[in-house]
Design a protein around this motif. Sequence first.
Motif, mmCIF file in Angstrom:
data_model
loop_
_atom_site.group_PDB
_atom_site.id
_atom_site.type_symbol
_atom_site.label_atom_id
_atom_site.label_comp_id
_atom_site.label_asym_id
_atom_site.label_seq_id
_atom_site.Cartn_x
_atom_site.Cartn_y
_atom_site.Cartn_z
ATOM 1 N N TRP A 530 0.682 -1.161 -0.151
ATOM 2 C CA TRP A 530 -0.124 -0.041 0.029
ATOM 3 C C TRP A 530 0.781 1.385 0.072
ATOM 4 O O TRP A 530 1.634 1.427 1.065
ATOM 5 N N LYS A 531 0.706 2.275 -0.916
ATOM 6 C CA LYS A 531 1.435 3.119 -1.262
ATOM 7 C C LYS A 531 0.435 4.439 -1.119
ATOM 8 O O LYS A 531 -0.275 4.576 -2.365
ATOM 9 N N ASP A 532 0.311 5.565 -0.211
ATOM 10 C CA ASP A 532 -0.444 6.549 -0.223
ATOM 11 C C ASP A 532 -1.812 6.173 -0.237
ATOM 12 O O ASP A 532 -2.589 6.844 -1.135
ATOM 13 N N GLY A 533 -2.179 5.048 0.166
ATOM 14 C CA GLY A 533 -3.641 4.593 0.112
ATOM 15 C C GLY A 533 -4.177 3.703 -1.107
ATOM 16 O O GLY A 533 -5.089 3.629 -1.496
ATOM 17 N N THR A 534 -2.995 3.430 -1.896
ATOM 18 C CA THR A 534 -3.310 2.802 -3.163
ATOM 19 C C THR A 534 -2.828 1.547 -3.146
ATOM 20 O O THR A 534 -1.680 1.220 -2.737
ATOM 21 N N PRO A 535 -3.328 0.321 -3.528
ATOM 22 C CA PRO A 535 -2.968 -0.973 -3.564
ATOM 23 C C PRO A 535 -1.984 -1.212 -4.949
ATOM 24 O O PRO A 535 -2.517 -0.773 -5.878
ATOM 25 N N VAL A 536 -0.893 -1.760 -4.627
ATOM 26 C CA VAL A 536 -0.056 -2.078 -5.601
ATOM 27 C C VAL A 536 0.264 -3.596 -5.516
ATOM 28 O O VAL A 536 0.746 -3.940 -4.354
ATOM 29 N N PRO A 537 0.274 -4.492 -6.463
ATOM 30 C CA PRO A 537 0.632 -5.847 -6.547
ATOM 31 C C PRO A 537 1.935 -5.869 -5.924
ATOM 32 O O PRO A 537 2.891 -5.128 -6.371
ATOM 33 N N SER A 538 2.033 -7.081 -5.172
ATOM 34 C CA SER A 538 3.501 -7.270 -4.419
ATOM 35 C C SER A 538 3.924 -8.618 -5.252
ATOM 36 O O SER A 538 3.497 -9.760 -5.000
#
Length: 649
Positions: A530-538
Amino acid sequence: MVGYRIERQVAVLEVAQPPLNGLTRAVRAALMEAIDRAEEDDAADAIVLIGAGGTFPAGTDVTEYDRGLQEPFLRDLCDRVEYSEKPVVAALNGTVFGGGLELALAAHYRVAHAGTRFGLPEIHLGLPPAGGGSQRLPRLVGAAQALDMLGSGRVIGAGEAAGARLTDLRTEGDVRQAALDFCDTLRMGGTGPRRLGENVAGASDPAAFHAAIAEARAALSGDRDSLQAQIVMLVEAAALLPFEAGCALEAEIFNDCLASDRARALRHVYLAERRAAQGAPDAGPEVQAIAVLGSGGLAVQLVARALMQGLAVIWAARDGQALETAQGRMRALLATGARDTAAVEALCAGLSLATCKDAAAQAGPGAVLITERGYDDLPWPEGALRLPAYTDAVQGVGLRFVPPAHRARLVEVLQGPDASRAAVLRAAQVAQRLGKLPVRVVSDRDTLAGRLNTAMNRAADALIDLGCSPYAIDAALLDWGMPQGVLAARDRRSLVDLARIDLVSGVNWCRALVEAGRMGAAEGGGFYDWKDGTPVPSESVLTLFDAQRPPRGRPPENIRTLILGAMANEGLHLLAEGRAVRASDLDVVSIHALNLPREQGGVMKAVSLRGLFGVMRQMERLGHPDTAFWTPHPEWGRLVKNGLDFDAL
């Protein structure tokens, strides 16, 4: 059904089809006959169309769309009115929506009570107008307003500038008498019919007309096949094509849309919501006041909602300091949007504070909403309707609000083992008075939303077990129209509690992530980074998962079908257990509580549109070890055998 009376040399045709004077096939036929009679009647030199019981015809019969439209069609009636040789005046009041507004546009003149509301809500059913409205409206009010009304379904009042453009005269008095007076004026001036089909006043400024078309088309972002794009094309046709050709184009688009899955789904949801809303007839006097006990977030939201709905609210809590703080939060909630301080204080005039002991008595014939534990020992006046709204088991009746309670529309009315029918109906009426859509559930604790949500998550876990990427699962749901994926939603509420659950079969992937130090969005990582409230695939999550099962891709449609199938199967269990009253209630809950896209019709309808047999086969062939969960309920096979779908339940 359609009354006929001569008054002051005017044939008054009065539609009486309670409750909303809908333009059913029988009403359309009766109106056609009445207009024929009025034209031949030497005692009448004008015609007035009016509705009995406080409203002009408020639309068409939506159920007719699925049964099959029959002549005379709405466009036949509208053409018959427009081509009358005697002037036709529509006397408008109440709600003039859909087919009712199209009928009014077909009349030569329109007289409206100042409180009349107008709208063309067919867009919400996936349809354009069917009676020539897309051609008459732009000719009357121009392209900009026509595009707004047709494309948004927005309701406008006769007192607004947009509403005034639809009418020739507004009155604060008796609209019937105003229409008769208007006919006298026409007679004295020797004025005859004025047909919108022959009028292009709305396009008198071609530059403005086509600028509105160009702006609307640019907003489509290249989507040329959507209903919105077709509405733009129809409005443009009103300026470019002869009236009859424009109406023929409207009919072609209407018939294509009517048969589409999207329109079928939207009609289904409309009717499902209407059935759910009919759950509180004859439940006693209208609720005017409620008491709210508690000072937490739910209490704050419910007090705000009740005040916005014009209810008197008695608010009490055991902790006076907490209640004072809660009042500030409630005022801040009311202040959101366009409300200024004066507007907030005006709403708060309906609020009074009381002791917990007195709150129930002061609510009178209303209800007491208990938003948190700790109030069971209070003395309850005889006949007081206690409605616990927190998650404990209920013996009588309880309410379960979808968060946030001040905005979300759905509430589940839990019918516990000791609940009386009168109390259930009264609770549903309270919910409606709060502006909510009540769905009845026969349960002392479980909600339909909770059971369906559990099934959705269990299906997602099973797909991960079988090698599916969590990001492919969420992407399939997002592409389908859901606002967020099921796994991103888990991250947002934290994985810690979910990690403690022992699953019947398969891996608890939340536990695996928590053991790897990934607790959810608030801690920076769960299923996603989670970056600045945004989900990013890991990539690290995929590495972790792939070490426990081999990855295997699945087509997005297969993912959607399996998740929907699992949820619908749970819905069949809820119906068999007697917890859900009807299949369509499950659709309403899945849309309003779980955010399934409305244009897909809800979980049960979406599976019906896909075809029960095909979905059942995909579930049976999945090969997951949780066979009890994935085995279709026996009712599923019975429906397939008899050529039926979930609409039959």
